[in-house]
Write an enzyme that holds these catalytic residues in place. Sequence first.
Site, PDB file in Angstrom:
ATOM      1  N   GLU A  39       0.835  -1.199   0.000  1.00 30.15           N
ATOM      2  CA  GLU A  39       0.000   0.000   0.000  1.00 30.15           C
ATOM      3  C   GLU A  39       0.874   1.255   0.000  1.00 30.15           C
ATOM      4  O   GLU A  39       1.827   1.363   0.772  1.00 30.15           O
ATOM      5  CB  GLU A  39      -0.898  -0.027   1.239  1.00 30.15           C
ATOM      6  CG  GLU A  39      -1.777   1.179   1.432  1.00 30.15           C
ATOM      7  CD  GLU A  39      -2.628   1.072   2.698  1.00 30.15           C
ATOM      8  OE1 GLU A  39      -3.581   1.844   2.845  1.00 30.15           O
ATOM      9  OE2 GLU A  39      -2.317   0.205   3.548  1.00 30.15           O
ATOM     10  N   LYS A 110      -9.090   2.743  -2.545  1.00 29.66           N
ATOM     11  CA  LYS A 110      -9.506   2.162  -1.271  1.00 29.66           C
ATOM     12  C   LYS A 110     -10.878   2.681  -0.870  1.00 29.66           C
ATOM     13  O   LYS A 110     -11.153   3.885  -0.960  1.00 29.66           O
ATOM     14  CB  LYS A 110      -8.456   2.516  -0.218  1.00 29.66           C
ATOM     15  CG  LYS A 110      -8.549   1.788   1.107  1.00 29.66           C
ATOM     16  CD  LYS A 110      -7.319   2.148   1.953  1.00 29.66           C
ATOM     17  CE  LYS A 110      -7.268   1.406   3.276  1.00 29.66           C
ATOM     18  NZ  LYS A 110      -6.029   1.713   4.022  1.00 29.66           N
ATOM     19  N   CYS A 146      -5.449  -3.011   1.901  1.00 29.43           N
ATOM     20  CA  CYS A 146      -5.382  -3.142   3.364  1.00 29.43           C
ATOM     21  C   CYS A 146      -6.764  -3.261   4.021  1.00 29.43           C
ATOM     22  O   CYS A 146      -7.384  -4.311   4.006  1.00 29.43           O
ATOM     23  CB  CYS A 146      -4.583  -1.994   3.955  1.00 29.43           C
ATOM     24  SG  CYS A 146      -3.845  -2.392   5.571  1.00 29.43           S
TER      25      CYS A 146
END
Length: 544
Positions: A39, A110, A146
């Site tokens: 990430e 994300k 994540c």
Amino acid sequence: MALGQINPTVGDFTGNAAKIIEFSGRARDAGAGLVMFPELSVCGYPPRDLVERASFVQQNRKTLEHIAAETSGIAVICGLVTPAQAETGKSVMNSAALLKDGRIEFLQSKMLLPTYDVFDEMRNFAPAKSQSLFPFCGKQMALTICEDAWNDKQFWNKRLYTFDPVESLIQSGGNFLLNISASPFWLGKRELRRDMLATIARNKRVPVAMVNQVGGNDSLVFDGSSLVLDRAGNVIAQGKSFEEDLVYFDSDRLTGEIHAQIEGEEASVYGALVLGTRDYVRKCGFRQVIIGLSGGIDSALTAVIAADAVGPENVIGVGLPGPYSSPGSISDARALAQNLGIHFELLPISDMVNATRQTLGKLFRGLAEDATEENIQARSRGNLLMALSNKFRAIVLSTGNKSELGVGYCTLYGDMAGGLAVISDVPKTMVYRVSKYVNSQRAVIPEATLEKPPSAELRAGQQDSDTLPPYEVLDAILEDYVEDSHPAEWIATHRGFDPALVSRVIRMVDESEYKRQQAAPGLKISAKAFGYGRRFPIAAKSDV
């Protein structure tokens, strides 16, 4: 496929790109068709408010295009900051790019932005409104970042988000889950992460590949420990802990390389602290470190960590004996320095202490001695250590542990002085456990240091037990109150402790908040460390 477990530095676009390009070339030469990086690997994680600078965001894109041009012959997934599309008041998103044939082929952002503990991503990023799949090698790849994978209803009793990106992507036809992460370490985190991903693999019946960042950035230590799991949740590939790694796996046969990880709590804590210290010192531009050696267990462990982190030739140990220092403390400090092969200097502070007391004598006349005179000694030591820091451009490592910092058993501008508080998230009982682990590998800490009762040696016959409960009791109370937020009554009942003692410790914790917010950054190794992951007001009153 390959997992490129790298150690990026926040804002080092040139260095981070070089790592991505190097690891991509190695993976390509080994026959991999795709390599994944962590990430925000292009810019480093966490970038925090750097993302508010337009030049920072522009450099992300420019660097990504450079990486794409330099990684021909292999597909690359890496994380970066991209401009936000939605009108949310946030200018950027936390994104992942698929690079192929010299261009950006796919971009995913994300959706779940954590705001608990050390995370504050809603402050900086806009969430993606939707996500989609991309095809690769006959599979429909579900690419997540994540936290997107941390909301499975089969694993969590209480979910933090109403939407599950993984579930949505699998329902859309995804049959292989990819996750690029910057997941910080704390004791138990690797096991939790593995169990959570295994639950997803089993229940969704899809393989899961997760690449995690490694290295230290400020207070956070990232352990790597990247994983690939088959549809039954079995680990079929894994990366090392606390070091960079390149791990290969076959996405069809679901076989791969298993690289050994550090096992055991003491070894894991030690590995995390060495890595965190090394990266903090080097990424902040220092070469040498300075440590005040008292002959006690805390400074001894800090010195051992420092010697492993930056090399003994770059560690300066300073003995600072005062009016109440025992001869054994001086000899123990000297023996430790000899065992480690670090430079050692002895700078007595008694003359400084006497001069300070003489200067204050007129104002203090008729007043009884108290902690003031003790703190003059601690601050004299801090003054000398910081002078050495300035002169030799070396960073001072403070040596206070979590137990002391928790209850304020430390001197502001004295033993708290320094640029990094190496063991400030390590309770005293764990300090002893890790020190004994260190000696089991290489006997460097003198036995006298391990055996003698803890003492600040700021007055005659002083011991920590004069002020504090036994550390086994204190650490249990701090764990319940600081890490788990249990009230005094619960702690007293469940631990069988004296309620008055529990209340006194909690009061000491609350009243010491002003000290902790002036402390040097510390390395996080517990689920709840002091620092920006625990945000309490200073000027406040609360019932325990």
